[in-house]
Write a protein that holds these residues in place. Structure first.
Motif, PDB file in Angstrom:
ATOM      1  N   TYR A 267      -6.753  -4.512  -6.499  1.00 48.62           N
ATOM      2  CA  TYR A 267      -6.085  -3.213  -6.392  1.00 48.62           C
ATOM      3  C   TYR A 267      -7.124  -2.129  -6.175  1.00 48.62           C
ATOM      4  O   TYR A 267      -8.334  -2.352  -6.361  1.00 48.62           O
TER       5      TYR A 267
ATOM      6  N   GLY B 148      -6.164   4.051  -7.353  1.00 45.77           N
ATOM      7  CA  GLY B 148      -4.929   4.822  -7.495  1.00 45.77           C
ATOM      8  C   GLY B 148      -3.905   4.143  -8.387  1.00 45.77           C
ATOM      9  O   GLY B 148      -2.987   4.794  -8.887  1.00 45.77           O
ATOM     10  N   LEU B 149      -4.075   2.822  -8.604  1.00 45.41           N
ATOM     11  CA  LEU B 149      -3.134   2.088  -9.450  1.00 45.41           C
ATOM     12  C   LEU B 149      -3.367   2.363 -10.932  1.00 45.41           C
ATOM     13  O   LEU B 149      -2.424   2.336 -11.731  1.00 45.41           O
TER      14      LEU B 149
ATOM     15  N   TYR C 268       0.860  -1.180   0.000  1.00 48.21           N
ATOM     16  CA  TYR C 268       0.000   0.000   0.000  1.00 48.21           C
ATOM     17  C   TYR C 268       0.895   1.228   0.000  1.00 48.21           C
ATOM     18  O   TYR C 268       2.018   1.204   0.510  1.00 48.21           O
TER      19      TYR C 268
ATOM     20  N   THR D 277      -3.135   3.976  -2.736  1.00 47.72           N
ATOM     21  CA  THR D 277      -3.126   2.766  -3.564  1.00 47.72           C
ATOM     22  C   THR D 277      -2.836   1.548  -2.699  1.00 47.72           C
ATOM     23  O   THR D 277      -1.936   1.579  -1.849  1.00 47.72           O
TER      24      THR D 277
ATOM     25  N   ILE E 225       3.017  -1.586  -7.601  1.00 49.62           N
ATOM     26  CA  ILE E 225       2.754  -0.405  -6.777  1.00 49.62           C
ATOM     27  C   ILE E 225       3.422   0.825  -7.368  1.00 49.62           C
ATOM     28  O   ILE E 225       2.978   1.954  -7.161  1.00 49.62           O
TER      29      ILE E 225
ATOM     30  N   ASN F 293       1.337   3.429  -9.381  1.00 52.00           N
ATOM     31  CA  ASN F 293       0.325   4.296  -8.770  1.00 52.00           C
ATOM     32  C   ASN F 293       0.522   5.746  -9.188  1.00 52.00           C
ATOM     33  O   ASN F 293       1.611   6.176  -9.568  1.00 52.00           O
ATOM     34  N   SER F 294      -0.556   6.514  -9.089  1.00 48.16           N
ATOM     35  CA  SER F 294      -0.572   7.886  -9.595  1.00 48.16           C
ATOM     36  C   SER F 294       0.134   8.860  -8.686  1.00 48.16           C
ATOM     37  O   SER F 294       0.401   9.992  -9.088  1.00 48.16           O
TER      38      SER F 294
END
Length: 400
Positions: free
Chosen positions: A345, A348-349, A197, A393, A384, A387-388
């Protein structure tokens, strides 16, 4: 970088700025000529002294600012400016007459080969604005304005230091809270799992996303992820309640849809829980079958050993509490082959500002195909990083 032929000690000694070299324990290793002249003490008198004993003044608040600045340098390994310090210096041609002057300490770290602070260079810069100043009213007002501004600056630095300490304590509490609510996944009897995470940037190290990996009494595996609206401690508190409720429900009800039904009704009575998304899966490993249900959540990805990726999107309903009237949620099943990979997920991924969500899902599919031979820990780490960074995430990877 050192340049051959340059005598850096001679530069230190000749510098017009008053400078000290200080150890991380705040004792003086060296003082240049300008500093000796400023304080009226020889190098021999200064070496080995505690730095706070080396100032010709009794400004306790100034010394407190200096100590806070030095400690920030040790912690951040970056240059820091302390609040002003008052120096009443005896005028050379007028014995017994002292001039009021103010100096601003600048502290810079010298790092060793491992990036740790080995020394601190302490420099004093005069800030009184009295050099060659006259005695007219305009000069006096200018001087008073400068001193007022620096006094305000010192107050702000003290406030910022208190806020920094409070934030550090809050972050420690937040990390402990997150670790308590999102423990390492339970070991599975026949398969391997990995979780990651990552909170959004500029937030505490907590998030509203959650995961849960559990082996059920039947021997099947229950895997879930969820996403509470918002960030930080408030979202994390709601997340903890919903995660615990769903984890308990899936142990006692018949299937993912029924578990999400119960969670939906529970969420309607929890402040901040409405519009939460979640997906619950149950993996019947003996039958190579995955049963799933989604409450408005992005669909799990199922990557076959040959690199083909399927999204489990046949049982999706609105987020928790979004429907005016409660109705039973749908449920679907999918089969898999040995060596397949299931990935759950949060959004955010795959989501990016200004980008269609289908592009993010395709990017995830391509990543799973490219890394299909990676072990679960390496795959989770690679995922991971997709992610943005602007949204929380969570990722769960199960090798089936």
């Amino acid at each position: 970088m050192k340049v051959p032929g340059i005598d850096y000690y001679a530069i230190f000694e000749a510098s017009p700025s008053a400078m000290l070299v200080i150890t991380p324990g705040f004792s003086i290793l060296d003082a240049n000529q300008s500093y000796q002249e400023l304080v009226g003490r020889t190098r021999e008198e200064l070496l080995g002294q505690y730095v706070f004993d080396a100032f010709p003044q009794e400004d306790e608040s100034g010394l407190a600012d200096l100590e806070a600045s030095l400690r920030r340098v040790l912690e951040s390994r970056a240059q820091d400016v302390a609040g002003p310090i008052r120096h009443d210096l005896e005028e050379p041609d007028r014995p017994g007459v002292f001039a009021e002057r103010y100096w601003s300490p600048v502290n810079a770290p010298v790092l060793d080969s491992e990036g740790q602070v080995a020394l601190i260079v302490h420099r004093l810069e005069e800030i009184t604005g009295l050099v060659h100043a006259g005695s007219g009213e305009g000069d006096y007002q200018h001087r008073q304005m400068e001193l007022e501004l620096y006094a305000r600056s010192r107050e702000l630095q003290q406030v910022n230091e208190r806020l920094r300490q409070a934030n550090a304590r809050e972050r420690q509490v937040a990390i402990a809270l997150q670790e308590a609510m999102l423990p390492a996944p339970q070991a599975l009897a026949h398969h391997r799992a990995a979780v990651r995470y990552r909170p959004a940037v500029h937030t505490l190290n907590v998030c509203g996303d959650w995961y849960d990996v559990t082996q059920l009494p039947s021997g099947d595996y229950a895997v879930a992820v969820g996403d509470v609206v918002g960030h930080g401690l408030s979202a994390a508190g709601v997340m903890g309640q919903l995660r615990s409720a769903l984890s308990a429900a899936i142990r006692v009800v018949d299937g993912p849809a029924t578990a999400l039904d119960g969670l939906d009704m529970y969420a309607r009575d929890v402040d901040g829980a409405l519009s939460t998304t979640a997906v619950q899966t149950v993996i019947a490993w003996a039958d190579h079958r995955i049963t799933y249900s989604s409450a408005g959540h992005p669909p799990p990805a199922l990557a076959d050993p040959d690199g083909t990726v399927r999204f489990l999107d046949q049982a999706t309903d609105p987020p928790l509490g979004a429907a005016l009237d409660h109705a039973p949620r749908p449920q679907a099943t999918a089969t898999y082959s040995d060596g397949a990979t299931l990935v759950l997920y949060t959004d955010g991924l795959i989501e990016r500002r200004g980008e269609d969500i289908d592009e993010g899902m395709q990017r995830l599919a391509d990543h799973l195909t490219r890394h299909r031979d990676s072990d679960v820990e390496a795959l989770a780490e690679a995922l991971i990083d997709l992610n943005s960074a602007t949204d929380d995430t969570a990722v769960v990877v199960i090798r089936l």
